[in-house]
Design an enzyme around this catalytic site. Sequence first.
Site, short mmCIF file in Angstrom:
data_model
loop_
_atom_site.label_atom_id
_atom_site.label_comp_id
_atom_site.label_asym_id
_atom_site.label_seq_id
_atom_site.Cartn_x
_atom_site.Cartn_y
_atom_site.Cartn_z
N HIS A 24 0.98 -1.54 -0.18
CA HIS A 24 0.26 0.00 -0.18
C HIS A 24 1.00 1.29 0.20
O HIS A 24 0.76 1.58 0.69
CB HIS A 24 -1.27 0.05 0.95
N HIS A 78 -2.49 -8.76 15.22
CA HIS A 78 -2.66 -7.02 14.72
C HIS A 78 -4.07 -7.90 14.10
O HIS A 78 -4.03 -8.19 13.74
CB HIS A 78 -1.86 -6.82 14.76
N GLU A 80 -4.89 -6.53 11.23
CA GLU A 80 -4.72 -6.09 9.96
C GLU A 80 -4.36 -7.29 8.83
O GLU A 80 -3.46 -8.30 8.93
CB GLU A 80 -2.88 -5.01 9.54
N ASP A 82 -2.98 -8.61 6.56
CA ASP A 82 -1.01 -9.23 5.98
C ASP A 82 -0.97 -10.35 7.57
O ASP A 82 -0.27 -10.93 7.07
CB ASP A 82 0.51 -8.41 6.24
N HIS A 145 0.81 -0.04 15.33
CA HIS A 145 0.25 1.37 14.23
C HIS A 145 -1.14 1.14 14.84
O HIS A 145 -1.49 2.39 13.64
CB HIS A 145 1.18 1.28 13.29
N ASP A 164 4.02 -5.63 14.29
CA ASP A 164 5.10 -5.52 13.22
C ASP A 164 5.89 -3.89 14.00
O ASP A 164 7.09 -3.79 13.23
CB ASP A 164 3.62 -3.78 12.91
N TYR A 191 11.07 0.73 7.32
CA TYR A 191 9.70 0.28 8.06
C TYR A 191 9.76 1.60 8.83
O TYR A 191 8.21 1.77 9.21
CB TYR A 191 9.87 -1.19 8.47
N HIS A 224 6.79 -9.67 10.71
CA HIS A 224 7.50 -9.38 8.71
C HIS A 224 9.27 -9.39 9.49
O HIS A 224 9.77 -8.81 10.63
CB HIS A 224 7.67 -7.87 8.50
FE1 FEO Z 1 -0.44 -3.64 10.59
FE2 FEO Z 1 1.86 -5.76 8.92
O1 FEO Z 1 0.23 -5.18 9.49
#
Ligand code: FEO
Length: 395
Positions: A24, A78, A80, A82, A145, A164, A191, A224
């Site tokens: 994104h 989290h 989100e 992903d 975040h 994250d 990042y 990640h």
């Molecule tokens: Fe905020 Fe890796 O998702």
Amino acid sequence: MQVIEIAKDVYCLPAIDWNIRDFHGYSTYPGTTYNAYLILDDKITLIDTAKKEFAEELLNAISKVVDPKKIDFVISNHTEMDHTGALPRIMHRIGENKPLYCSKMGQKNLNKHFGSRWNLQPVETGTELSLGKKTLMFLETRMLHWPDSMFTYLKEDNILFSSDGFGQHYASLERFDDEVGEEIFFHAQKYYANILLLYSPLVLKLINKVTEMNLQIKMICPDHGIIWRKDPGRIINAYVEWAKQEPKRRALIVYDTMWHSTETMAETIAEALWEEGVPTTTRKLRQCHRSDIMTEVMDAGAILVGSPTLNNGIFPTISDMLTYMKGLKPLNKIGAAFGSYGWSGEAAKLINEQLEAMKFQVVHPGLRTQYVPDDSAKEACRELAKKVAEALPAE
Ligand code: FEO
């Protein structure tokens, strides 16, 4: 998918997304990784999942260690997608009614994403969950975040599952910092610059809280990229430095150009800054990605923005960069604007307004050159550089 035992009975299951190049709006040239973690104990526990398209791969990886149906608990640090896109498939396979632990905001957000279908168990900072011999403790990290974000700490092994936090968009078969080397810090900083910079005051608060709680941390396992095991304190200290955003005697010139006039101004200003003892980097926006530039914004005390005037306004790539940078709220910056024009020349003034809205200390009303810079216009560029150099801290 690899299955890597990172501590006794603790596994990392990394879904490697080798070919993603845009996350994104963030350029992910090295790809990325979505890490899930599996803990074997009396209660078998899965921490986080992956993007939807990796669900089967993740289930196959889990099956190499344990029958997925035997998983007792799921943790979602989290919401989100992903990290939760694969969750519906995983929950279907392991049992829709298995307890799924998340923060209170996670409960809200999981319901908003997937409907009220699971046995959500909200937890808060300090809540402990016994797995048998091992114990998990939760630490809410609201707005780092997302409102739902939290960390999970494995007490007996001193492992922090940091969602994250401390992550990097980095795809590799290496799984640990010491296997990759120094290069990984660049990806961690990128990042931070593009995901966490705006939350820097919260980062400092969180690190203070972790220090007060006296959590021993042997390993930081983000969702990640690689795991920090060689010296986890080093990435924590790097976060403190990045979050402080102390001004540095360094300049970044970001510009775009139509007929090389604004480019000539950028190059003249850069050379003059260099002569004033200010290390300076110059980036043309049509060749450089905004997320790479944002990483360099972190290291610069002065941001100079150059744009030709196009149709009474700012050149579109510069508007894009300003919008992006504004959202990430860099602090403690000197700002200046410049650019060429033909007949109206609004761009420099408009840029200054945006820099002021970002609370930059703007040192010049906006340097404009009509058409092609001549000697006096170049001298004005050198004067601008002097003003910037004077405003920057000495080193
Ligand atoms: Fe905020 Fe890796 O998702």
